[in-house]
Design a protein around this motif. Structure first.
Motif, PDB file in Angstrom:
ATOM      1  N   UNK A  81       0.827  -1.162  -0.038  1.00 32.67           N
ATOM      2  CA  UNK A  81       0.027   0.178  -0.120  1.00 32.67           C
ATOM      3  C   UNK A  81       1.132   1.327   0.064  1.00 32.67           C
ATOM      4  N   UNK A  82       1.643   1.368  -1.055  1.00 28.62           N
ATOM      5  CA  UNK A  82       2.666   2.252  -1.009  1.00 28.62           C
ATOM      6  C   UNK A  82       2.403   3.605  -1.781  1.00 28.62           C
ATOM      7  N   UNK A  83       1.343   3.905  -2.436  1.00 32.40           N
ATOM      8  CA  UNK A  83       1.148   4.821  -3.106  1.00 32.40           C
ATOM      9  C   UNK A  83       0.624   5.933  -2.164  1.00 32.40           C
ATOM     10  N   UNK A  84       1.192   7.345  -2.128  1.00 29.42           N
ATOM     11  CA  UNK A  84       1.085   8.144  -1.428  1.00 29.42           C
ATOM     12  C   UNK A  84       0.411   9.515  -1.903  1.00 29.42           C
ATOM     13  N   UNK A  85       0.119   9.621  -3.080  1.00 25.47           N
ATOM     14  CA  UNK A  85      -0.437  10.779  -3.551  1.00 25.47           C
ATOM     15  C   UNK A  85      -1.328  10.438  -4.453  1.00 25.47           C
ATOM     16  N   UNK A  86      -2.827  11.049  -4.189  1.00 25.94           N
ATOM     17  CA  UNK A  86      -3.640  10.700  -5.087  1.00 25.94           C
ATOM     18  C   UNK A  86      -4.413  11.965  -5.550  1.00 25.94           C
ATOM     19  N   UNK A  87      -4.868  12.130  -6.788  1.00 25.18           N
ATOM     20  CA  UNK A  87      -5.631  13.353  -7.321  1.00 25.18           C
ATOM     21  C   UNK A  87      -7.024  12.697  -7.930  1.00 25.18           C
ATOM     22  N   UNK A  88      -8.057  13.421  -7.701  1.00 17.90           N
ATOM     23  CA  UNK A  88      -9.309  13.258  -8.440  1.00 17.90           C
ATOM     24  C   UNK A  88      -9.897  14.426  -8.981  1.00 17.90           C
ATOM     25  N   UNK A 105     -16.230  10.943 -13.002  1.00 20.12           N
ATOM     26  CA  UNK A 105     -14.991  11.276 -12.372  1.00 20.12           C
ATOM     27  C   UNK A 105     -13.753  10.411 -12.761  1.00 20.12           C
ATOM     28  N   UNK A 106     -12.623  11.046 -12.546  1.00 22.25           N
ATOM     29  CA  UNK A 106     -11.394  10.563 -12.864  1.00 22.25           C
ATOM     30  C   UNK A 106     -10.279  10.901 -11.911  1.00 22.25           C
ATOM     31  N   UNK A 107      -9.611   9.916 -11.481  1.00 22.90           N
ATOM     32  CA  UNK A 107      -8.450   9.848 -10.743  1.00 22.90           C
ATOM     33  C   UNK A 107      -7.399   9.206 -10.866  1.00 22.90           C
ATOM     34  N   UNK A 108      -6.296   9.361  -9.814  1.00 22.00           N
ATOM     35  CA  UNK A 108      -5.063   8.475 -10.115  1.00 22.00           C
ATOM     36  C   UNK A 108      -4.099   8.417  -8.849  1.00 22.00           C
ATOM     37  N   UNK A 109      -3.575   7.332  -8.710  1.00 20.23           N
ATOM     38  CA  UNK A 109      -2.403   7.287  -7.690  1.00 20.23           C
ATOM     39  C   UNK A 109      -0.980   7.603  -8.446  1.00 20.23           C
ATOM     40  N   UNK A 110      -0.188   8.246  -7.969  1.00 19.34           N
ATOM     41  CA  UNK A 110       1.293   8.437  -8.621  1.00 19.34           C
ATOM     42  C   UNK A 110       2.014   7.295  -8.498  1.00 19.34           C
ATOM     43  N   UNK A 111       2.765   7.247  -9.429  1.00 16.77           N
ATOM     44  CA  UNK A 111       3.758   5.766  -9.257  1.00 16.77           C
ATOM     45  C   UNK A 111       4.587   5.957  -8.307  1.00 16.77           C
ATOM     46  N   UNK A 112       4.828   4.949  -7.230  1.00 18.74           N
ATOM     47  CA  UNK A 112       5.768   4.407  -6.286  1.00 18.74           C
ATOM     48  C   UNK A 112       6.232   3.338  -6.544  1.00 18.74           C
ATOM     49  N   UNK A 113       7.405   3.060  -6.096  1.00 12.51           N
ATOM     50  CA  UNK A 113       7.999   1.793  -5.991  1.00 12.51           C
ATOM     51  C   UNK A 113       8.778   1.494  -4.653  1.00 12.51           C
ATOM     52  N   UNK A 124       1.264   1.951  -9.673  1.00 11.29           N
ATOM     53  CA  UNK A 124       0.611   3.369 -10.439  1.00 11.29           C
ATOM     54  C   UNK A 124      -0.753   3.000 -11.169  1.00 11.29           C
ATOM     55  N   UNK A 125      -1.695   3.727 -10.794  1.00  7.82           N
ATOM     56  CA  UNK A 125      -3.259   3.294 -11.215  1.00  7.82           C
ATOM     57  C   UNK A 125      -3.983   4.812 -11.373  1.00  7.82           C
ATOM     58  N   UNK A 126      -4.974   4.764 -12.732  1.00 10.97           N
ATOM     59  CA  UNK A 126      -5.762   5.630 -12.955  1.00 10.97           C
ATOM     60  C   UNK A 126      -7.151   4.880 -13.299  1.00 10.97           C
ATOM     61  N   UNK A 127      -8.197   5.791 -12.896  1.00 11.38           N
ATOM     62  CA  UNK A 127      -9.708   5.444 -13.209  1.00 11.38           C
ATOM     63  C   UNK A 127     -10.369   6.296 -13.382  1.00 11.38           C
ATOM     64  N   UNK A 128     -11.501   6.058 -14.106  1.00 13.47           N
ATOM     65  CA  UNK A 128     -12.591   6.848 -14.604  1.00 13.47           C
ATOM     66  C   UNK A 128     -13.894   6.324 -14.483  1.00 13.47           C
ATOM     67  N   UNK A 129     -15.071   7.162 -14.150  1.00 14.85           N
ATOM     68  CA  UNK A 129     -16.476   6.288 -14.053  1.00 14.85           C
ATOM     69  C   UNK A 129     -17.375   7.263 -14.449  1.00 14.85           C
ATOM     70  N   UNK A 130     -18.625   6.723 -14.619  1.00 14.38           N
ATOM     71  CA  UNK A 130     -19.883   7.559 -14.702  1.00 14.38           C
ATOM     72  C   UNK A 130     -20.922   6.896 -14.003  1.00 14.38           C
ATOM     73  N   UNK A 131     -21.738   7.564 -13.654  1.00 11.50           N
ATOM     74  CA  UNK A 131     -22.656   7.238 -12.674  1.00 11.50           C
ATOM     75  C   UNK A 131     -23.980   8.076 -12.985  1.00 11.50           C
ATOM     76  N   UNK A 132     -25.379   7.238 -12.716  1.00  9.73           N
ATOM     77  CA  UNK A 132     -26.461   8.008 -12.746  1.00  9.73           C
ATOM     78  C   UNK A 132     -27.275   7.710 -11.508  1.00  9.73           C
ATOM     79  N   UNK A 133     -27.721   8.588 -10.839  1.00 10.36           N
ATOM     80  CA  UNK A 133     -28.462   8.261  -9.404  1.00 10.36           C
ATOM     81  C   UNK A 133     -29.786   9.040  -9.450  1.00 10.36           C
TER      82      UNK A 133
END
Length: 133
Positions: A81-88, A105-113, A124-133
């Motif tokens: 669980x080494x990723x320290x910085x996340x933006x969304x 929405x979209x977001x990501x965790x910056x690369x860590x080793x 390192x990971x990035x994601x995006x999603x749509x939602x209807x509520x």
């Protein structure tokens, strides 16, 4: 709207996780701006302490695996669980249909080793999603 959260992860009270993680603090900040009461724009940032233990125990949850510390370090690499910085960032539209909201929405965790004995974890990971509520 502005929000700031401090989160404390108390791993030392969990038999399994206390062998590989130190307790962890996270700071999460976010903002939302509403435009014309239907459009909402959001952004966030989070910083997490790296919870990976430097000195690991010889057992996990009372079980001593063959290989002692090297095996525990290998498990750390698998559960890193080494990723320290996340933006969304995101946008929401209220009432695209009566009573239905659309969010993206979209977001990501910056690369860590990090190296754990003979195992190196790189995340390192990035994601995006749509939602209807």
């Amino acid at each position: 709207m502005l929000a700031i959260d401090g989160v404390y992860q108390n791993y030392s009270d969990i038999d399994f996780f206390r062998a590989i993680y130190d307790d962890q603090w996270s700071l999460q900040c976010g903002a939302q701006y509403s435009y014309r009461s239907r459009l909402q724009m959001r952004m966030g940032y989070a910083f997490n302490e790296n919870p990976m233990r430097g000195n690991v125990a010889a057992s996990i949850g009372g079980v001593s695996p063959p290989g002692d510390h090297d095996h525990i370090r290998y498990n750390q690499g698998q559960l890193a669980a080494i990723t320290q910085y996340r933006i969304t960032a995101g946008v929401g539209v209220l009432n695209v249909r009566p009573g239905v909201d659309l969010d993206h929405f979209a977001g990501g965790n910056f690369k860590e080793s990090q190296t754990f004995s003979t195992t190196t974890a790189s995340l390192e990971d990035y994601w995006g999603d749509y939602g209807l509520t």
